[in-house]
Design an enzyme around this catalytic site. Structure first.
Site, mmCIF file in Angstrom:
data_model
loop_
_atom_site.group_PDB
_atom_site.id
_atom_site.type_symbol
_atom_site.label_atom_id
_atom_site.label_comp_id
_atom_site.label_asym_id
_atom_site.label_seq_id
_atom_site.Cartn_x
_atom_site.Cartn_y
_atom_site.Cartn_z
ATOM 1 C CE LYS A 112 -3.328 121.211 54.376
ATOM 2 N NZ LYS A 112 -3.298 121.334 55.498
ATOM 3 C CE LYS A 127 -2.799 110.232 55.142
ATOM 4 N NZ LYS A 127 -3.225 110.742 56.740
ATOM 5 C CE LYS A 153 0.396 113.901 61.070
ATOM 6 N NZ LYS A 153 -0.656 113.376 60.368
ATOM 7 C CB THR A 156 -11.116 112.108 58.909
ATOM 8 O OG1 THR A 156 -9.867 113.126 57.985
ATOM 9 C CG2 THR A 156 -10.375 111.720 57.951
ATOM 10 C CG ASN A 164 -13.183 114.886 63.705
ATOM 11 O OD1 ASN A 164 -13.884 115.760 63.333
ATOM 12 N ND2 ASN A 164 -11.930 115.246 62.496
ATOM 13 C CB SER A 181 -6.738 120.138 54.040
ATOM 14 O OG SER A 181 -6.728 119.771 55.631
HETATM 15 N N1 GLU Z 1 -4.252 115.028 60.183
HETATM 16 C C1 GLU Z 1 -5.067 114.371 58.585
HETATM 17 C C2 GLU Z 1 -3.802 113.497 58.378
HETATM 18 O O1 GLU Z 1 -3.357 112.889 58.931
HETATM 19 C C3 GLU Z 1 -5.122 115.706 57.760
HETATM 20 C C4 GLU Z 1 -3.873 116.321 57.640
HETATM 21 C C5 GLU Z 1 -4.318 118.049 56.812
HETATM 22 O O2 GLU Z 1 -5.115 118.489 56.263
HETATM 23 O O3 GLU Z 1 -3.447 117.986 56.350
HETATM 24 O O4 GLU Z 1 -4.622 113.464 57.468
#
Ligand code: GLU
Length: 430
Positions: free
Chosen positions: A77, A101, A113, A197, A228, A356
C-alpha cells in the site's frame, strides 16, 4: 564538487538515513539481524518506461517506478507521486516508511510507493491522463486490490486515482475500484479521505500538546506546505481556535503573529493558485517559516526541509511531521539537543493511509460509511497510535527520541508477524 555540496547531498539521502534508523531500532530492541535482512531492500522494485503522446504530437517517454517494500501484513500500500526530482533511493525510502507506518497504526497492509519522474505543472490534463493510464497498462499486472493498492501522494489526486481505477478495471474486464484508494466519491471513494492526512495531523498535534502540557487553543502553529495536508490541517486548527501564525507553499510564506485568517487564505489560493500575495500578513521565505516564533511547527511539504544548517533556528517546542521525511538525521540530533519533541512522519501523517484502509474495506464489502463514522474511527486510530507510541517512547526509550521509539515499536510488530509467517527462525537475537 565542493565539500559543502557533497555534505548536503549525503545529508539528503533518505534511503541511507532510513536504513540507519531501521538498523539502530533493531539493535536497540535486541531483534535478530535477519529482521534487517528482510527490511533493508524492497521485495520488488520496478522501473519502467512510460510512453506518452503529448498534445503537440511528440512522443515523450517518462520513467515510472513502483517499490513494493514488504507485504508481511497484507497487500502493498502506498501513494504514487508525480515529481521531477524523484530518485530510486527516495522511492525506496518512501516505500519503507509506508511499511513502518502501516505497522505502527495497525492497518493490515504492507508498504509501497510509486512515482513518475515528470513535471505535472507543465502538463495538460489530457497528457496527465494518458501518462497515468500508460503507467497502469505497464504496471497493472503487479497491482490489484489484494496485491498492491496505490493512493494519492505529491501532485496526484482523486482524479488521477479515478483514471487508475478505470484503466485497471478495463484491463481486468470487471469494475475493480478497490485497486486504488483516494478516489472521488462517485467511483467508490470514501468521505473524508481527502482531508484525512490533515485531520490526522490535527489529532496527533492535539495529543502531543496534551502529553506535553501545552494548551492547544493557545498554541501558535506554523505550517510549511499549504496543499492537501497543510491546508486541511490549517483549517482544522483555525476551527478549533488555535492561532495559525505562518503558512507557506512553493511561492513563499506569510506571517502574522496575531494569527492568520485561514479561510481568507484558502479563498486567495483558490483564486491565484498560491499563498504569495495574500495581504493579511508579512511576506516570509520558506526558511524563515521554519525559524518563526511559534509553539508547533508542521513541515507538510517535501523531504529534507529541516537540516543541519537550519535546525538550530527552530523555535517551536513540538515538530509534527505532516510530510514524509522532512527532517534529516543530523537535524534530528540538533532538535533533540534543543529539547524539541519531534513527532515522526510514520505516526504524524498516518491519517491518510488509515482512511485509505477504511475506503478499501468499504469497497470490498460494498459499504458506505458516513463522514461522522469515518472521522470518529480516524480519531480513535490516531489517538490510540499516539498513546501507544508515546508511552513506549517515554518508558522504553529513555535518552532517545520519539522517532526511534516509533521505529522500534513498528519493527517489533513486523518482526512478530515475520516470525509467525516463518520468514525468520527467531525474531530476537539468540
Ligand atoms: N501517500 C500517503 C502516505 O504517504 C497515503 C498512502 C495511502 O493512502 O496508501 O501516507
Amino acid at each position: 564538487m565542493s565539500v559543502e555540496v557533497n555534505k548536503a547531498k549525503k545529508e539528503d539521502n533518505t534511503l541511507t538515513a532510513t536504513l540507519n534508523m531501521i538498523k539502530q531500532a533493531i539493535e536497540l530492541s535486541d531483534l535478530s539481524n535477519d529482521v534487517y535482512e528482510h527490511l533493508k531492500t524492497p521485495m520488488r522494485f520496478v522501473e519502467v518506461a512510460i510512453p506518452v503522446e503529448m498534445d503537440d504530437g511528440a512522443i515523450k517517454v517518462f520513467t515510472g517506478y513502483r517499490s513494493q517494500h514488504n507485504n508481511v501484513f497484507g497487500p502493498y500500500k502506498g501513494g504514487i507521486r508525480y515529481h521531477p526530482a524523484v530518485t530510486t533511493d527516495s522511492i525506496k525510502a518512501l516505500s519503507m516508511w509506508m511499511t513502518l507506518k502501516c505497522s505502527l497504526v495497525g492497518v493490515p497492509f504492507g508498504g509501497a510507493k510509486g512515482a513518475i519522474a515528470c513535471d505535472p505543472l507543465t502538463m495538460s490534463m489530457k497528457e496527465k491522463e494518458k501518462m497515468t493510464r500508460s503507467y497502469v497498462r505497464v504496471l497493472g499486472s503487479i497491482l490489484g486490490p489484494e496485491t498492491d493498492i496505490p493512493a494519492p501522494d505529491v501532485a496526484t489526486d482523486a482524479q488521477v486515482m479515478a483514471w487508475i481505477a478505470d484503466e485497471y478495471s478495463n484491463i481486468m474486464r470487471v469494475p475493480s475500484f478497490g485497486v486504488v484508494t483516494g478516489k472521488p466519491l462517485a467511483v467508490g471513494g470514501c468521505v473524508g479521505r481527502t482531508e484525512a492526512t490533515g485531520r490526522g495531523v490535527f489529532f496527533i498535534t492535539r495529543e502531543a500538546a496534551q502529553a506535553t502540557g501545552m494548551p492547544l487553543d493557545q498554541a501558535r502553529i506554523a505550517i510549511q506546505g499549504f496543499g492537501n495536508v497543510g491546508g486541511n490541517a490549517a483549517l482544522l486548527f483555525a476551527e478549533s481556535g488555535s492561532p495559525v501564525v505562518a503558512v507557506s507553499d512553493v511561492s513563499g510564506g506569510i506571517y502574522n503573529p496575531k494569527g492568520l485568517n485561514i479561510y481568507d487564505i484558502v479563498n486567495h489560493v483558490e483564486k491565484t493558485g498560491f499563498v504569495k500575495g495574500f495581504s493579511g500578513g508579512e511576506d516570509i521565505t520558506n526558511d524563515e517559516l521554519l525559524a518563526i516564533d511559534c509553539d508547533v511547527l508542521i513541515p507538510a511539504a517535501l523531504e529534507n526541509q529541516i537540516k543541519s544548517n537550519n535546525a538550530g533556528n527552530v523555535k517551536a517546542k513540538i515538530v509534527i511531521e505532516g510530510a514524509n521525511g522532512p527532517t534529516t538525521p543530523e537535524a534530528d540530533h540538533i532538535l533533540k539537543d534543543n529539547d524539541i519533541l519531534v513527532v515522526p512522519d510514520i505516526l504524524a501523517n498516518s491519517g491518510g493511509v488509515t482512511v485509505s484502509y477504511f475506503e478499501w474495506v468499504q469497497n470490498n464489502y460494498g459499504f458506505r460509511w458516513d463522514l461522522a463514522t469515518v472521522n470518529r474511527r480516524l480519531e480513535e486510530k490516531m489517538t490510540e497510535a499516539f498513546k501507544l507510541v508515546y508511552s513506549f517512547y517515554c518508558e522504553k526509550c529513555i535518552g532517545s527520541d520519539m522517532r526511534t521509539g516509533a521505529y522500534r515499536y513498528s519493527i517489533q510488530r513486523l518482526a512478530e508477524a515475520m516470525q509467525y509467517r516463518g520468514w525468520l527462525r527467531s525474531s530476537t537475537k539468540k
